[in-house]
Design a protein around this motif. Structure first.
Motif, PDB file in Angstrom:
ATOM      1  N   ASN A  35       4.851  -3.713   8.126  1.00 20.23           N
ATOM      2  CA  ASN A  35       3.934  -2.532   7.785  1.00 20.23           C
ATOM      3  C   ASN A  35       4.099  -1.760   7.336  1.00 20.23           C
ATOM      4  OD1 ASN A  35       2.848  -4.409   9.869  1.00 20.23           O
ATOM      5  ND2 ASN A  35       3.106  -3.910  11.877  1.00 20.23           N
ATOM      6  N   GLU A  36       4.412  -0.988   7.798  1.00 21.18           N
ATOM      7  CA  GLU A  36       5.318   0.334   6.495  1.00 21.18           C
ATOM      8  C   GLU A  36       5.418   0.072   5.239  1.00 21.18           C
ATOM      9  OE1 GLU A  36       8.394   4.700   5.788  1.00 21.18           O
ATOM     10  OE2 GLU A  36       8.401   3.051   7.920  1.00 21.18           O
ATOM     11  N   GLN A  37       5.550  -0.567   4.793  1.00 24.16           N
ATOM     12  CA  GLN A  37       6.015  -1.153   3.620  1.00 24.16           C
ATOM     13  C   GLN A  37       4.652  -1.431   2.880  1.00 24.16           C
ATOM     14  OE1 GLN A  37       8.602  -0.749   1.247  1.00 24.16           O
ATOM     15  NE2 GLN A  37       9.566  -0.057   3.279  1.00 24.16           N
ATOM     16  N   SER A  38       3.839  -2.103   3.576  1.00 24.37           N
ATOM     17  CA  SER A  38       2.915  -2.369   3.147  1.00 24.37           C
ATOM     18  C   SER A  38       1.424  -1.691   3.189  1.00 24.37           C
ATOM     19  CB  SER A  38       2.356  -3.726   4.215  1.00 24.37           C
ATOM     20  OG  SER A  38       1.917  -3.509   5.583  1.00 24.37           O
ATOM     21  N   SER A  39       1.633  -0.654   3.862  1.00 23.80           N
ATOM     22  CA  SER A  39       0.571   0.217   4.035  1.00 23.80           C
ATOM     23  C   SER A  39       0.896   1.488   3.123  1.00 23.80           C
ATOM     24  CB  SER A  39       0.276   1.263   5.898  1.00 23.80           C
ATOM     25  OG  SER A  39       2.145   1.888   5.198  1.00 23.80           O
ATOM     26  N   ARG A  40       2.187   1.841   2.964  1.00 21.53           N
ATOM     27  CA  ARG A  40       2.187   2.426   1.023  1.00 21.53           C
ATOM     28  C   ARG A  40       2.012   1.791   0.202  1.00 21.53           C
ATOM     29  NH1 ARG A  40       9.453   4.592   2.503  1.00 21.53           N
ATOM     30  NH2 ARG A  40       8.797   5.268   4.210  1.00 21.53           N
ATOM     31  N   ALA A  70      -1.197   3.774  -2.679  1.00 25.46           N
ATOM     32  CA  ALA A  70      -0.042   3.313  -3.898  1.00 25.46           C
ATOM     33  C   ALA A  70      -1.172   2.822  -4.369  1.00 25.46           C
ATOM     34  CB  ALA A  70       1.015   2.717  -3.932  1.00 25.46           C
ATOM     35  N   ALA A  71      -2.067   1.880  -3.691  1.00 22.43           N
ATOM     36  CA  ALA A  71      -2.747   0.460  -4.784  1.00 22.43           C
ATOM     37  C   ALA A  71      -3.980   2.109  -5.091  1.00 22.43           C
ATOM     38  CB  ALA A  71      -3.215  -0.793  -4.267  1.00 22.43           C
ATOM     39  N   ALA A  72      -4.352   2.404  -3.710  1.00 21.89           N
ATOM     40  CA  ALA A  72      -5.631   3.357  -3.926  1.00 21.89           C
ATOM     41  C   ALA A  72      -5.645   4.026  -4.542  1.00 21.89           C
ATOM     42  CB  ALA A  72      -6.234   3.500  -2.115  1.00 21.89           C
ATOM     43  N   THR A  73      -4.397   5.025  -4.318  1.00 13.69           N
ATOM     44  CA  THR A  73      -4.093   5.841  -5.771  1.00 13.69           C
ATOM     45  C   THR A  73      -4.270   5.863  -6.991  1.00 13.69           C
ATOM     46  OG1 THR A  73      -3.059   7.405  -4.226  1.00 13.69           O
ATOM     47  CG2 THR A  73      -3.130   7.892  -6.599  1.00 13.69           C
TER      48      THR A  73
END
Length: 339
Positions: free
Chosen positions: A289-294, A298-301
């Motif tokens: 979950n932490e990796q997917s949130s990161r 990153a994709a949103a940025t």
């Protein structure tokens, strides 16, 4: 001489007996009520050693790490247990190797009951009981949070029941091997927690602990089946004889009782493994979950950067907030004054 005898009562194990052997006489020990006095003395020794480790090692590390109150308490707990488990593993390994319990597994049940103990075996058990009993007042001295007290009391009670049970029921040889396996797994767990508190991105030791834990559980279950299922039923003296320390080997001739005990052991080990698997699944779920949130962040940025276009600059240059033409004149058309 009177004070010396009293001091020996506190410091040295009691109830020594000269046992005849092929090479002569060998001094061994059995248990009794005077052991409580020796255990009491080593409880105070354990409290002093606990304070020394806390003052000269853990407190100095805590000042550098600046941990929160919750992590500070867990760090102290794991630090104390790392020191204890490392010492116990080395000591226990030395005892089982020198006594030949590893090289000769049949010695775990041969000549049961093992009423007479070598000095180092009895002293090891007395120190183990003293340590886990000293952990009770340490709950007050260390100002453990109320939420943590029930968990720690359960842990202390389980260790005391198993160690005292092996000592009083003359199963000290089997108890030594089981303690060695348990302390080895616990050492890696608390060591992994210490490393995690210093660097939260470093979880490699938790993977090592997971492997060691599974291996020690398999060895523990194998030992129970070997000793209870095959070893104790073959003991020559099967009669109930509390005076000789033979409490229940006669019960293992009954196949129904033997299978019931093995079933309980297997169920207990299965519950331990289930909690372990549940803990690992929860840890992996949190990690992914932490990796997917990161990745989402990153994709949103990246998308935001692509949507943001640089503003086109007007020809000329700016001076005091006014756009000037390249020749120095303002690009705005001047209004003609009416005559």
């Amino acid at each position: 001489q009177v004070t010396a005898k009293t001091a020996f009562l506190f410091i040295l194990p009691q109830y020594n007996v000269s046992v005849p052997t092929a090479d002569g006489e060998l001094v061994q020990y059995h248990y009794g009520l005077k052991d409580l006095v020796t255990i009491l003395f080593y409880i105070f020794i354990a409290i002093i050693l606990h304070a020394v480790v806390q003052e000269y090692a853990l407190d100095k590390i805590n000042r550098r790490l600046h941990l929160s109150k919750v992590k500070h308490s867990k760090f102290n707990e794991s630090g104390q247990l790392v020191a204890f488990h490392l010492t116990s593993v080395i000591w226990c390994l030395y005892v089982v190797v020198t006594e030949g319990y590893i090289s000769n597994p049949r010695s775990l049940w041969e000549n049961y009951p093992h009423v007479y103990l070598p000095f180092q075996v009895k002293f090891f058990y007395l120190c183990q009981l003293a340590y886990w009993l000293h952990a009770l007042p340490e709950l007050y001295f260390q100002k453990v949070r109320k939420e943590e007290i029930p968990r720690q009391l359960r842990c202390i009670a389980l260790y005391l029941v198993h160690i005292a049970g092996a000592y009083l029921l003359n199963l000290t040889r089997l108890g030594l091997i089981l303690l060695l396996l348990q302390y080895l797994a616990e050492f890696f767990f608390h060591m992994a927690r210490l490393v995690y508190f210093t660097d939260e991105n470093n979880e490699k030791l938790f993977n090592v602990w997971a492997v060691v834990f599974v291996i020690t559980r398999l060895f523990t279950l194998t030992l129970y089946i070997l000793v209870i299922g095959f070893g104790l039923p073959r003991v020559e003296s099967q009669a109930l004889d509390p005076e000789r320390g033979n409490f229940f080997s006669f019960l293992f001739n009954n196949i129904l009782f033997r299978m019931s005990v093995l079933l309980l052991v297997c169920l207990f080990q299965a519950s331990v493994m289930w909690r372990f698997i549940h803990f690992q699944l929860r840890r992996w779920r949190e990690y992914w979950n932490e990796q997917s949130s990161r990745k989402r962040v990153a994709a949103a940025t990246t998308g935001t950067k692509q949507q943001t276009k640089p503003l086109k600059r007007d020809s000329g240059y700016h001076e005091n907030g006014v756009v000037k033409a390249e020749n120095g004149t303002s690009p705005r058309t001047k209004k003609l004054k009416s005559p």
